[in-house]
Design an enzyme around this catalytic site. Structure first.
Site, PDB file in Angstrom:
ATOM      1  N   ARG A  94       0.834  -1.200   0.000  1.00 35.96           N
ATOM      2  CA  ARG A  94       0.000   0.000   0.000  1.00 35.96           C
ATOM      3  C   ARG A  94       0.871   1.253   0.000  1.00 35.96           C
ATOM      4  NH1 ARG A  94      -4.963  -1.631  -0.101  1.00 35.96           N
ATOM      5  NH2 ARG A  94      -5.637  -3.368   1.195  1.00 35.96           N
ATOM      6  N   ASP A  95       0.451   2.247  -0.791  1.00 31.25           N
ATOM      7  CA  ASP A  95       1.150   3.531  -0.801  1.00 31.25           C
ATOM      8  C   ASP A  95       0.955   4.202   0.566  1.00 31.25           C
ATOM      9  OD1 ASP A  95       2.101   5.592  -3.331  1.00 31.25           O
ATOM     10  OD2 ASP A  95       1.634   6.496  -1.376  1.00 31.25           O
ATOM     11  N   ASN A 142       5.329   6.885 -13.276  1.00 32.13           N
ATOM     12  CA  ASN A 142       5.989   8.172 -13.472  1.00 32.13           C
ATOM     13  C   ASN A 142       7.467   7.942 -13.765  1.00 32.13           C
ATOM     14  OD1 ASN A 142       3.597   9.599 -12.854  1.00 32.13           O
ATOM     15  ND2 ASN A 142       4.005   9.395 -10.660  1.00 32.13           N
ATOM     16  N   HIS A 163       8.163   1.583 -10.391  1.00 29.40           N
ATOM     17  CA  HIS A 163       6.936   1.104  -9.753  1.00 29.40           C
ATOM     18  C   HIS A 163       5.721   1.461 -10.590  1.00 29.40           C
ATOM     19  CE1 HIS A 163       8.002   5.096  -8.161  1.00 29.40           C
ATOM     20  NE2 HIS A 163       6.700   5.348  -8.117  1.00 29.40           N
ATOM     21  N   HIS A 193       1.795   2.394 -10.070  1.00 26.63           N
ATOM     22  CA  HIS A 193       0.729   2.773  -9.132  1.00 26.63           C
ATOM     23  C   HIS A 193      -0.570   2.110  -9.596  1.00 26.63           C
ATOM     24  CE1 HIS A 193       2.659   6.505  -7.283  1.00 26.63           C
ATOM     25  NE2 HIS A 193       3.410   6.375  -8.370  1.00 26.63           N
TER      26      HIS A 193
HETATM   27  P1  5GP Z   1       6.355   8.470  -7.590  1.00 20.59           P
HETATM   28  O1  5GP Z   1       6.113   9.917  -7.241  1.00 20.59           O
HETATM   29  O2  5GP Z   1       7.831   8.148  -7.576  1.00 20.59           O
HETATM   30  O3  5GP Z   1       5.669   8.019  -8.822  1.00 20.59           O
HETATM   31  O4  5GP Z   1       5.657   7.650  -6.432  1.00 20.59           O
HETATM   32  C1  5GP Z   1       6.261   7.340  -5.229  1.00 20.59           C
HETATM   33  C2  5GP Z   1       5.166   6.886  -4.306  1.00 20.59           C
HETATM   34  O5  5GP Z   1       5.769   6.214  -3.214  1.00 20.59           O
HETATM   35  C3  5GP Z   1       4.330   8.032  -3.727  1.00 20.59           C
HETATM   36  O6  5GP Z   1       2.958   7.828  -4.046  1.00 20.59           O
HETATM   37  C4  5GP Z   1       4.604   7.947  -2.229  1.00 20.59           C
HETATM   38  O7  5GP Z   1       3.462   8.235  -1.468  1.00 20.59           O
HETATM   39  C5  5GP Z   1       5.068   6.512  -2.040  1.00 20.59           C
HETATM   40  N1  5GP Z   1       6.015   6.329  -0.969  1.00 20.59           N
HETATM   41  C6  5GP Z   1       7.134   7.070  -0.727  1.00 20.59           C
HETATM   42  N2  5GP Z   1       7.800   6.601   0.356  1.00 20.59           N
HETATM   43  C7  5GP Z   1       7.078   5.525   0.783  1.00 20.59           C
HETATM   44  C8  5GP Z   1       7.255   4.610   1.877  1.00 20.59           C
HETATM   45  O8  5GP Z   1       8.206   4.690   2.657  1.00 20.59           O
HETATM   46  N3  5GP Z   1       6.322   3.632   2.017  1.00 20.59           N
HETATM   47  C9  5GP Z   1       5.249   3.509   1.174  1.00 20.59           C
HETATM   48  N4  5GP Z   1       4.391   2.504   1.400  1.00 20.59           N
HETATM   49  N5  5GP Z   1       5.056   4.352   0.138  1.00 20.59           N
HETATM   50  C10 5GP Z   1       5.952   5.352  -0.053  1.00 20.59           C
END
Ligand code: 5GP
Ligand code: ZN
Length: 115
Positions: free
Chosen positions: A30-31, A88, A101, A103
């Protein structure tokens, strides 16, 4: 595993997350800051920085991210209603964690247009 990568740490259980799925290749959790009722992340266990460094031999792995997303969507009950899958890439793409990753976002009507 890279020492500074939070997703590598989650994959290896050195950092905590709500793990939804894990096998030899892929982990889903989970995010931490959900933007919708369902917001999960599906990552390769191996550290891959972004789409920018993908190679042809990574194609089965990337396909697996999508089939895991499909299973999670079913488990979350959002298959019929629909959902959004996002990867992204780089600063302009909004990437903040540099471990590739996917989403999985759903449970509400997504906003459109994107960008
Ligand atoms: P990005 O912006 O790189 O596409 O997405 C990174 C995602 O990772 C964000 O939605 C953020 O909320 C999530 N995220 C960042 N750090 C952590 C963490 O320590 N644990 C979890 N579960 N999600 C994280
Ligand atoms: Zn990593």
């Amino acid at each position: 595993m890279t020492d500074s990568c939070i997703f590598c740490k989650i994959v290896s259980k050195a950092a905590r997350a709500t793990i939804l799925y894990q096998d030899e290749q892929v982990t889903a959790f989970r995010d931490a800051h959900p933007v919708a009722p369902t917001h999960s992340l599906i990552v390769p266990n191996r550290h891959i920085e972004s789409v920018n460094v993908l190679e042809p031999e990574d194609e089965p792995l990337i396909g697996q991210l999508f089939t895991v997303a499909r299973k999670l969507a079913e488990a979350e009950g959002i298959t019929k209603g629909g959902y959004r899958l996002i990867t992204n890439t780089g600063a302009n793409g909004g990437q903040t964690v540099f471990h590739l990753h996917l989403h999985l976002i759903g449970g509400q009507r997504m906003k459109y247009p994107m960008g």
